[in-house]
Enzyme design. Structure first.
Site, short mmCIF file in Angstrom:
data_model
loop_
_atom_site.label_atom_id
_atom_site.label_comp_id
_atom_site.label_asym_id
_atom_site.label_seq_id
_atom_site.Cartn_x
_atom_site.Cartn_y
_atom_site.Cartn_z
CG ASP A 1 -0.20 -0.18 2.56
OD1 ASP A 1 0.87 -0.65 2.26
OD2 ASP A 1 -0.86 0.20 3.69
CG ASP B 1 2.93 1.68 11.95
OD1 ASP B 1 2.19 2.16 10.94
OD2 ASP B 1 2.69 1.81 13.11
CD GLU B 2 -1.22 0.18 6.78
OE1 GLU B 2 -2.44 -0.39 6.32
OE2 GLU B 2 -1.40 1.23 7.06
CG ASP C 1 -3.85 -0.65 -1.51
OD1 ASP C 1 -4.94 -1.26 -0.79
OD2 ASP C 1 -3.63 0.60 -1.02
CD1 TRP D 1 -8.28 -4.27 0.29
CD2 TRP D 1 -10.11 -3.45 -0.31
NE1 TRP D 1 -8.02 -3.01 0.65
CE2 TRP D 1 -9.28 -2.55 0.13
CE3 TRP D 1 -11.43 -3.04 -0.86
CZ2 TRP D 1 -9.40 -0.92 0.04
CZ3 TRP D 1 -11.63 -1.65 -1.05
CH2 TRP D 1 -10.74 -0.69 -0.49
CD GLU E 1 -3.56 6.33 3.10
OE1 GLU E 1 -2.74 6.83 3.71
OE2 GLU E 1 -4.00 5.29 3.52
C1 BGC Z 1 -4.18 0.85 3.73
C2 BGC Z 1 -4.86 0.83 2.42
C3 BGC Z 1 -5.78 -0.45 2.25
C4 BGC Z 1 -6.53 -0.09 3.71
C5 BGC Z 1 -7.70 -0.94 3.79
C6 BGC Z 1 -5.11 0.92 4.75
O1 BGC Z 1 -4.26 1.25 6.10
O2 BGC Z 1 -3.17 1.55 3.82
O3 BGC Z 1 -4.44 1.20 1.28
O4 BGC Z 1 -6.42 -0.88 1.15
O5 BGC Z 1 -6.08 -0.07 4.67
O6 BGC Z 1 -8.78 -0.49 4.00
#
Ligand code: BGC
Length: 887
Positions: A459, A464-465, A472, A536, A746
């Site tokens: 994403d 921290d992801e 995405d 998703w 974003e």
């Molecule tokens: C991410 C998104 C992802 C979403 C899900 C977020 O934290 O950065 O791009 O698809 O969560 O809803």
């Protein structure tokens, strides 16, 4: 002259570690038009002389020049093979042999002789240090080394070293997969690295995704508690004998100078602890300890044949400045993923500290808040004396700016360079226009890909992801596949999607799935809400279908078919009258029609779920047809028809009003063909009204945005699509460009017109999702499309839609058959325009050329155009053409 310019293997130029033969393809060059291959001949050999043939197809009379699977041929393990091709064409020409392509075969799970070994103890599960492993071995003094191939992998991240040098350009190997099911091993030809007599092989190992602290919930040890390393080196000698050097209990272990290294938090490195010569013969390893042999499963090892993360380019910093608060900051001028390499001189024990971040705040100071808990920090301690050079090893940062917190003396610009890292994929697409802002948008989309295709489609690369969010990756897949050759990249990730699917066919929100079972306190994801959200989870179907369209890849389609079907069956099992739902739905995520401060857009989940259910079922039916699953094809065609019927009844009033009054609802209904024909015009008009109500702006989120322009241009509203694209005030794509973005944000309101920002809890400036507009640029503005029944652009449709008040647009797409290019210019007022169109169609392909709204042809270049509803149309063979028309 007829020539085979390049032979491809699984669409790549070279492959390593193949355990099954790749599909072959080739690119044909000819100066003539209308070139069709008549016959081909392919040879496979173990030498470039092709004297000992493993396979010779003989002359095969057909026009296939891609996706060619050979009969089952057994390759010896760890061996290099060469392939060459020659062809004839319909003009009576014959080519020479092509330049040869090569691949190295892999090692089946049963053939591995090495064990997983570790320098760590089970007590060190909370430690993310770097360790070293080494092993001395000797090769005969009297025998030449003909060939040496090494296969290696790790639990954690590793670098392989031989005789004092790192092997290969790969970084962050073995990448991130669903490790318990699927662990990639890397393969390198190391013939030049070895010598007669004494040699040393070693590895540096770090925690990485395997055992480091991961996800916004910050859990560690998702996959294990000890790092590990495995390798198998095969040396073939002149006399034909082979020597295998494999990882095992006789190796030695030590800690490295890396005191800490993790994906989000960066690295702590103490150069005083470096052990010079640690991976060279003659090193004094008396202080080293024994390794432990781990009971890890070798059956999960599979080859990474292509697409490793590599250093792709280097960017010098633009400037070094002091912020109003007094912070020292480097600006690299581009938001990117990778790391900083620096050179420094100082005394032993001096320190360097760097913090990486994306944007400055409204006052021009360092802004770290949107990184959330990710430290993105590098701490380096100097050994002192000579100039030292350093870059981190087992981490990467998402950044444009770097704050220099500590530095011995005064830093200079040329002490630093940003190293851009991402999965190595061949660039395939380019678009340039007469509009600089549109060009910058294309640049930002491309850099969104570069920043987020770091082994998995993430994403974002900074906070921290950095997770493989399926939504995405789904919406951006087609755009990405115009920009770069993504087949290997996505095929690998889709294998993990299938591995991590629930027993019922549910698809986790992130792949590899590290959320399930670890989100008990998460406000959204607790209580098992970690899988199966519409748009998703549909990545399970849409992404393999996209690879089929873009490359003609039926292999991945066949391999994923069970996963695709399981996902559709999951929706069916949870549907009543075709209306399905499941726990958490993200809906039209971060749309601007959300309630203030909410992430969830206004389009009802019922509609989003049913629309995607229809789409995935339709694509599954088409896939079943391609793969010859006749009964499934019929069954899913019927299911699709019944979902469409339910959609009509559920969401359209008897007068033809779409009951959900949002832009996204109208976009989905139109683009997924869910509108009864009688209501189409009304639906289109309402979408235009919904746009007007926003003064021509979109308020769509992840679900509606990618298709907005398509829904317009495919329904007679091409000018409205262009108008939407070219908007440059808030909110719009070009608003970001004007605000200085170098990647895609974003949120539309990441930075609002008044300079304030969206809440730091979720505000990435490098999130490719809205970059999905790239697909419209290639497919509509440039008009480069494939036909579904001749995928991979074997038959293309070139239907460019000039617009946007541009003087010109030039696009190029390197298809698996060769380059397709489109160049248009438009002159004159809106009511009467002269369009000049130049196109290039690769040999052995055909195209349907459509002249948008043409009413008068001025130059036809020998083509036979007929008037159609869209304008004029001609069937065209390969070659270059120039057409001029009025519209
Ligand atoms: C991410 C998104 C992802 C979403 C899900 C977020 O934290 O950065 O791009 O698809 O969560 O809803």
């Amino acid at each position: 002259m007829l020539a085979v310019e390049k032979v491809t293997l699984n669409y790549e130029t070279t492959l390593v570690g193949c355990e099954t033969l790749p599909v072959f393809g080739w690119i044909i060059r000819s100066a003539l038009r209308n070139v069709v291959q008549r016959s081909w001949r392919l040879q496979l050999a173990t030498s470039t002389q092709f004297d000992e043939l493993l396979y010779d197809s003989g002359d095969i009379h057909d026009d296939r020049s891609n996706n060619i699977a050979l009969p089952d041929i057994v390759c010896a393990p760890s061996t290099r093979y060469y392939v060459r091709v020659k062809i004839t064409d319909n003009h009576g020409q014959a080519s020479d042999w092509s330049p040869e392509a090569s691949f190295i075969s892999g090692l089946s799970a049963a053939a591995w002789q090495g064990d997983f070994i570790s320098a760590e103890t089970p007590q060190e599960k909370d430690v993310s240090k770097g360790t070293l492993l080494r092993h001395d071995f000797s090769l005969p003094q009297t025998n030449d080394i003909v060939c040496a191939v090494v296969h290696a992998s790790a639990l954690g991240l590793y670098q392989l070293w031989i005789n004092g040098e790192k092997v290969g350009g790969d970084e962050l190997a073995p990448g991130w997969t669903s490790y318990h099911h699927h662990l990639l091993y890397q393969t390198w030809d190391v013939t030049e690295r070895l010598r007669r007599g004494d040699n040393t092989i070693g590895a540096m190992v770090g925690a990485g995704w395997y055992k480091g602290d991961m996800s916004f919930n910050r859990y560690r040890n998702y996959y294990g508690e000890q790092t590990g390393f495995i390798c198998h080196l095969v040396v073939t000698l002149r006399d034909g004998s082979q020597q295998v050097i494999a990882s095992g209990a006789d190796w030695q272990a030590s800690d490295s100078a890396i005191l800490f290294s993790e994906i989000y938090d960066g690295e702590i490195y103490d150069a005083r602890r470096e052990q010079r010569g640690w991976c060279e013969p003659g090193f004094d390893a008396r202080g080293w300890r024994a390794v432990s042999v781990l009971a890890a499963d070798r059956a999960v090892l599979q080859p990474q044949t292509a697409c490793p993360v590599r250093e792709i380019e280097r960017l010098a910093p633009w400037s070094l400045f002091t912020t109003p608060k007094g912070e020292t900051v480097l600006d690299f001028g581009q938001n990117l993923s990778g790391w900083v390499e620096f050179k420094v001189r100082g005394a032993e024990g001096d320190n360097v500290s760097l913090r990486h971040f994306e944007v400055l705040d409204a006052e021009g100071n360092v802004y770290l808040a949107n990184l959330r808990t990710a430290k993105q920090r590098i701490d380096y301690t100097l050994r002192g004396g000579e100039e030292e050079r350093y870059h981190p090893h087992f981490t990467f940062q998402g950044f444009r700016y770097v704050m220099i917190e500590r530095w011995p003396g005064t830093p200079k610009l040329d002490d630093f360079v940003a190293v851009v890292l991402h999965s190595a994929m061949a660039p395939t697409g380019s678009i340039e226009t007469s509009n600089a802002e549109l060009n910058q948008l294309h640049h930002n989309i491309l850099w969104g890909l570069k920043g987020n295709f770091v082994d998995i489609p993430t994403d974002c690369p900074q906070r921290d992801e950095r997770l493989g969010w399926t939504g995405d990756a789904q919406i951006f897949c087609r755009t990405a596949s115009y920009l770069m050759q993504t087949d290997t990249f996505f095929a690998k990730w889709l294998a993990d999607l299938a591995h991590d699917q629930t027993a019922e066919g549910g698809v986790p929100h992130v792949i590899p799935d590290i959320l399930t079972g670890k989100c008990d306190n998460d406000r959204f994801l607790s209580h098992g809400r970690t899988h199966s959200s519409a748009a998703w989870a549909d990545a399970a179907v849409i992404n393999p279908w996209t690879l089929y369209l873009m490359y003609g890849d039926t292999q991945t389609l066949a391999r994923q078919y069970g996963s695709m079907k399981a996902w559709v069956e999951f929706m069916r099992a949870n549907a009543v009258d075709n209306m399905w739902s499941w726990k958490l739905q993200f809906g039209d995520w971060v749309a601007l029609d959300a309630r203030e401060g909410s992430y969830f857009g206004a389009t009802p989940n019922e509609l989003t779920c049913m629309a995607y259910y229809a789409l995935s079922t339709q694509l599954l039916a088409k896939s079943a047809k391609v793969l010859g699953h006749v009964e499934d094809a019929e069954r899913y065609e019927e299911l699709h028809a019944s979902i469409v019927d339910s959609f009509h009844r559920e969401f359209f009033t008897p007068n033809g009003r779409l009951a959900a009054r949002t832009q996204t609802a109208h976009i989905l209904a139109l683009y997924f063909q869910l509108v009864p024909e009688a209501y189409r015009e009304r639906t289109v008009q309402t979408l235009l009204t919904l746009l007007e109500e926003q003064d021509g702006h979109l308020v769509t989120g992840f679900v509606g945005t990618p298709y907005f322009c398509h829904a317009l241009s495919e329904n007679g509203q091409a000018d409205a699509a262009w108008k939407l694209l070219m908007k440059d005030d808030f909110p719009s794509w070009l608003y970001q460009v004007k605000a200085g973005a170098t990647t895609i944000w974003e949120h539309w309101d990441g930075v609002k017109p008044d300079g304030t920002m969206w809440s730091p809890d979720m505000n990435s400036f490098n999130h490719y999702a809205y970059g999905a507009i790239g697909e419209w640029l290639y497919r509509a503005a440039a008009g480069i499309n494939t036909q579904e029944d001749a995928p991979g652009f074997k038959r293309s449709v070139l239907y460019p839609i000039p617009g946007g008040n541009l003087a010109w647009l030039k696009a190029r797409y390197a298809s698996v058959y060769g380059d397709i290019s489109v160049h248009w210019t438009q002159e004159g007022a809106q009511e009467s325009q002269t369009i000049t169109l130049e196109v290039e169609i690769p040999a052995n392909t055909r195209s349907t050329l459509v002249l948008d709204r043409a009413h008068t042809l001025l130059e036809a270049d020998g083509l036979d155009f007929t008037p159609v509803a869209e304008g004029y149309r001609a069937e065209v063979g390969s070659g270059r053409y120039r057409v001029v028309f009025l519209r």
